[in-house]
Design a protein around this motif. Sequence first.
Motif, PDB file in Angstrom:
ATOM      1  N   ILE A 155      50.241  67.235  24.331  1.00 57.58           N
ATOM      2  CA  ILE A 155      50.276  68.002  25.569  1.00 57.58           C
ATOM      3  C   ILE A 155      51.361  67.467  26.504  1.00 57.58           C
ATOM      4  N   PHE A 156      51.393  66.144  26.670  1.00 55.57           N
ATOM      5  CA  PHE A 156      52.364  65.560  27.605  1.00 55.57           C
ATOM      6  C   PHE A 156      53.802  65.793  27.146  1.00 55.57           C
ATOM      7  N   TYR A 157      54.066  65.584  25.846  1.00 61.09           N
ATOM      8  CA  TYR A 157      55.422  65.728  25.327  1.00 61.09           C
ATOM      9  C   TYR A 157      55.726  67.154  24.854  1.00 61.09           C
ATOM     10  N   PHE A 158      54.878  68.100  25.220  1.00 57.18           N
ATOM     11  CA  PHE A 158      55.054  69.470  24.735  1.00 57.18           C
ATOM     12  C   PHE A 158      56.454  70.036  25.017  1.00 57.18           C
ATOM     13  N   PRO A 159      57.033  69.846  26.218  1.00 56.64           N
ATOM     14  CA  PRO A 159      58.390  70.384  26.450  1.00 56.64           C
ATOM     15  C   PRO A 159      59.398  69.847  25.434  1.00 56.64           C
ATOM     16  N   TYR A 160      59.299  68.561  25.147  1.00 60.59           N
ATOM     17  CA  TYR A 160      60.230  67.946  24.201  1.00 60.59           C
ATOM     18  C   TYR A 160      59.976  68.444  22.787  1.00 60.59           C
ATOM     19  N   ILE A 161      58.713  68.496  22.377  1.00 62.47           N
ATOM     20  CA  ILE A 161      58.371  68.944  21.029  1.00 62.47           C
ATOM     21  C   ILE A 161      58.794  70.392  20.822  1.00 62.47           C
ATOM     22  N   ALA A 162      58.571  71.226  21.853  1.00 62.05           N
ATOM     23  CA  ALA A 162      58.934  72.640  21.744  1.00 62.05           C
ATOM     24  C   ALA A 162      60.440  72.806  21.568  1.00 62.05           C
ATOM     25  N   VAL A 163      61.220  72.104  22.394  1.00 61.42           N
ATOM     26  CA  VAL A 163      62.685  72.191  22.279  1.00 61.42           C
ATOM     27  C   VAL A 163      63.145  71.645  20.934  1.00 61.42           C
ATOM     28  N   TYR A 164      62.518  70.558  20.498  1.00 64.31           N
ATOM     29  CA  TYR A 164      62.901  69.943  19.225  1.00 64.31           C
ATOM     30  C   TYR A 164      62.650  70.906  18.063  1.00 64.31           C
ATOM     31  N   ARG A 165      61.512  71.588  18.100  1.00 61.04           N
ATOM     32  CA  ARG A 165      61.198  72.543  17.026  1.00 61.04           C
ATOM     33  C   ARG A 165      62.162  73.724  17.022  1.00 61.04           C
ATOM     34  N   ILE A 166      62.526  74.195  18.217  1.00 64.02           N
ATOM     35  CA  ILE A 166      63.473  75.309  18.297  1.00 64.02           C
ATOM     36  C   ILE A 166      64.826  74.909  17.716  1.00 64.02           C
ATOM     37  N   LEU A 167      65.295  73.720  18.095  1.00 59.60           N
ATOM     38  CA  LEU A 167      66.576  73.244  17.563  1.00 59.60           C
ATOM     39  C   LEU A 167      66.494  73.037  16.058  1.00 59.60           C
ATOM     40  N   TRP A 168      65.320  72.569  15.590  1.00 64.05           N
ATOM     41  CA  TRP A 168      65.160  72.345  14.156  1.00 64.05           C
ATOM     42  C   TRP A 168      65.236  73.655  13.384  1.00 64.05           C
TER      43      TRP A 168
ATOM     44  N   LEU B  18      60.597  58.617  29.659  1.00 63.93           N
ATOM     45  CA  LEU B  18      59.861  57.927  28.598  1.00 63.93           C
ATOM     46  C   LEU B  18      60.589  58.040  27.260  1.00 63.93           C
ATOM     47  N   LEU B  19      61.239  59.171  27.029  1.00 70.12           N
ATOM     48  CA  LEU B  19      62.044  59.315  25.810  1.00 70.12           C
ATOM     49  C   LEU B  19      63.207  58.332  25.816  1.00 70.12           C
TER      50      LEU B  19
ATOM     51  N   ILE C 254      71.803  57.364  22.887  1.00 73.01           N
ATOM     52  CA  ILE C 254      70.918  58.515  23.086  1.00 73.01           C
ATOM     53  C   ILE C 254      70.031  58.284  24.307  1.00 73.01           C
ATOM     54  N   ALA C 255      69.549  57.062  24.470  1.00 75.09           N
ATOM     55  CA  ALA C 255      68.710  56.741  25.631  1.00 75.09           C
ATOM     56  C   ALA C 255      69.465  56.990  26.929  1.00 75.09           C
ATOM     57  N   THR C 256      70.730  56.597  26.976  1.00 76.64           N
ATOM     58  CA  THR C 256      71.538  56.804  28.172  1.00 76.64           C
ATOM     59  C   THR C 256      71.704  58.282  28.482  1.00 76.64           C
ATOM     60  N   VAL C 257      71.835  59.097  27.442  1.00 78.72           N
ATOM     61  CA  VAL C 257      71.932  60.549  27.637  1.00 78.72           C
ATOM     62  C   VAL C 257      70.642  61.080  28.257  1.00 78.72           C
ATOM     63  N   TYR C 258      69.502  60.632  27.758  1.00 79.95           N
ATOM     64  CA  TYR C 258      68.221  61.064  28.321  1.00 79.95           C
ATOM     65  C   TYR C 258      68.096  60.638  29.788  1.00 79.95           C
ATOM     66  N   PHE C 259      68.524  59.420  30.099  1.00 89.40           N
ATOM     67  CA  PHE C 259      68.471  58.954  31.487  1.00 89.40           C
ATOM     68  C   PHE C 259      69.390  59.790  32.381  1.00 89.40           C
ATOM     69  N   PHE C 260      70.554  60.139  31.855  1.00 86.84           N
ATOM     70  CA  PHE C 260      71.490  60.963  32.623  1.00 86.84           C
ATOM     71  C   PHE C 260      70.880  62.332  32.920  1.00 86.84           C
ATOM     72  N   VAL C 261      70.296  62.954  31.895  1.00 88.40           N
ATOM     73  CA  VAL C 261      69.679  64.278  32.086  1.00 88.40           C
ATOM     74  C   VAL C 261      68.507  64.174  33.059  1.00 88.40           C
ATOM     75  N   ALA C 262      67.768  63.064  33.017  1.00 89.81           N
ATOM     76  CA  ALA C 262      66.669  62.861  33.962  1.00 89.81           C
ATOM     77  C   ALA C 262      67.205  62.784  35.392  1.00 89.81           C
ATOM     78  N   ALA C 263      68.362  62.133  35.577  1.00 84.32           N
ATOM     79  CA  ALA C 263      68.979  62.064  36.903  1.00 84.32           C
ATOM     80  C   ALA C 263      69.417  63.447  37.372  1.00 84.32           C
ATOM     81  N   VAL C 264      69.928  64.264  36.449  1.00 89.49           N
ATOM     82  CA  VAL C 264      70.269  65.649  36.785  1.00 89.49           C
ATOM     83  C   VAL C 264      69.016  66.402  37.213  1.00 89.49           C
TER      84      VAL C 264
END
Length: 337
Positions: free
Chosen positions: A279-292, A253-254, A215-225
């Motif tokens: 506040i800092f992780y808001f984009p991640y939390i928002a996407v996570y809640r939507i997927l949930w 950081l994820l 999962i970490a590698t996926v996050y790093f890949f998306v960060a590179a994108v």
Amino acid sequence: MTCKRPLPNGLMQRCGIDNKCLQVSKYIALVICWGVFYAVYTFAASYAASLKEVSSLCFSFEKAIPFVPFAIYFYSSSVVFFIWVFFLCNTFRQLSTLSKRIVFITVLSGICFIIFPLKQSFVRPETAHILFSFINTYDTPFNQVPSLHIGYACIFWSGVRNSRFRNLLRMWLVLLMLSTLLVYQHHFIDITTGLMAGFLTLWMFPYRKKRNQQIATVYFFVAAVGLTALLFAIEHSVLGSIFLLWGILVLLLLGRAYYRSNRHFLKDDHGCIGFLRYIFYFPYIAVYRILWLFSRQAPVEIAPNIFVGGLLSCRSARKFAMLGEVSVFDLSAELPE
């Protein structure tokens, strides 16, 4: 007090044979991988050189990059890493995984070189340094996207984990990546796409299939994108660039948290998310809640009065409250119960 019992003669002989086979296999794997690199790199460079016109992809802010002759030492060290990393493998599995990674990223990059032929557009100042003479003779201004120097560095980063000097070596690898810009051999787009190719390779051929590290590698890949998209955004929108950079930092950081299996990267020991982290992780939390919301599942009773499920809705919480005393165990690293 411990007592070390000697190994039986048969087992000692078997270990000696296996170790000798491993050493021989390292040389064979090195020759094969180097042969694949030479064939692919040379063919792609020859193909690009045969074209009437090869364009470049350079951003305006790159003109401020200085030429640093000393960086040639870091740039040239990629050859040393390419050879040495094979001899850091302690098992046949590590050697096999390393070989697959190098062959895959070499072929993948070669295909990109042919489909998207690009060349370095900066004119390198004259210098009599022997290493620059070597680059001018054996390297080419072609084979840019993705940078194989960067892709290989991602593989080397994982490969040096068996060395006692891995922290020092990884600092050197960071300088190696930067040197591709400082010796005027690559542009920024080559770096970010090289990271994409590197992380894709690490994800496809892991040393150990640990879920969190994958999962970490996926996050790093998306960060590179995201970094690649940021290069284009900088040219057009400052506000858009800031939001993209925010998302990239969150992804990095994820990835770091998942790679280290740090369950407290977001919530404290009491299961609460602090205001600044929220506040800092808001984009991640928002996407996570939507997927949930789209993947919410009703609690399942796996034993008498023991249920497993996702985040409780208000309706479910009231339903459980009617049963009497209820204990909730929060096993989520992202959402507070």
